[in-house]
Scaffold this motif. Sequence first.
Motif, PDB file in Angstrom:
ATOM      1  N   TRP A 133     -13.119   6.408   0.292  1.00  0.00           N
ATOM      2  CA  TRP A 133     -12.658   6.751   1.635  1.00  0.00           C
ATOM      3  C   TRP A 133     -13.826   7.182   2.526  1.00  0.00           C
ATOM      4  N   HIS A 183      -3.451   9.644   1.460  1.00  0.00           N
ATOM      5  CA  HIS A 183      -2.575   8.591   1.995  1.00  0.00           C
ATOM      6  C   HIS A 183      -1.585   9.163   3.009  1.00  0.00           C
ATOM      7  N   HIS A 190      -7.377  -2.468  -2.181  1.00  0.00           N
ATOM      8  CA  HIS A 190      -5.937  -2.653  -1.921  1.00  0.00           C
ATOM      9  C   HIS A 190      -5.602  -2.404  -0.448  1.00  0.00           C
ATOM     10  N   HIS A 232       0.824  -1.206   0.000  1.00  0.00           N
ATOM     11  CA  HIS A 232       0.000   0.000   0.000  1.00  0.00           C
ATOM     12  C   HIS A 232       0.864   1.264   0.000  1.00  0.00           C
ATOM     13  N   ASP A 286      -9.128   4.469   4.374  1.00  0.00           N
ATOM     14  CA  ASP A 286      -9.043   3.930   3.012  1.00  0.00           C
ATOM     15  C   ASP A 286      -9.873   2.662   2.919  1.00  0.00           C
TER      16      ASP A 286
END
Length: 199
Positions: A124, A75, A163, A27, A159
């Motif tokens: 998100w 992120h 993934h 990630h 998130d």
Amino acid sequence: MAHELPPLPYEYNALEPHLSEEILRLHHDKHHAAYVTGLNAAEEKVQAALKSGDFTAANSLAKDLAFHGSGHLLHSMFWKNMKPGGGGAPSGDLAAIIERSFGSFDAFKGLFLATSNAIQGSGWGILAYRWKDDALVVLGAENHEDRTQWGVKPLLVLDVWEHAYYLQYQNRRPDWTKAFMDNLVNWDSVAEMYGWVKK
Ligand code: MN3
């Protein structure tokens, strides 16, 4: 000035067993890195267009700036929003505005988790501060950049792209979001961001 991938504030295995080392490596090192690369590439193309006066790619450049720029920002926040031994509840000014905005911390938690779980596809859960009326709002972003409100500042982001959890939680997204809320949230980082955006 090129954007850079920020290092994780902990070791890759620090969030186990709630988030596996394998997921965190991929990630951070692959997915987040790709948004940084994408943002830098888009900004280089904007600079080239400004120099040449050729703006035929303007629409896709604007899309790339929104997607990769938002991916990089979210992120960068997301890593700080977690810590080993996290969870619990906020205190002080942050606890007060959560109560004022949502009625109670438990009500906020219910809304935040339900919103995160309900995102169709990739996106998100976001707790954000809205300066215009000094309140908090919960938003569900699709991809990184869709379904926001202008003028809000994210404080806590979760998130829910596959993934972020699939290698460990498979199709059980609610198990991932619950593990995030109960065991990983770093409320100190949320309080720090709240203090910063309030200035
Ligand atoms: Mn991600």
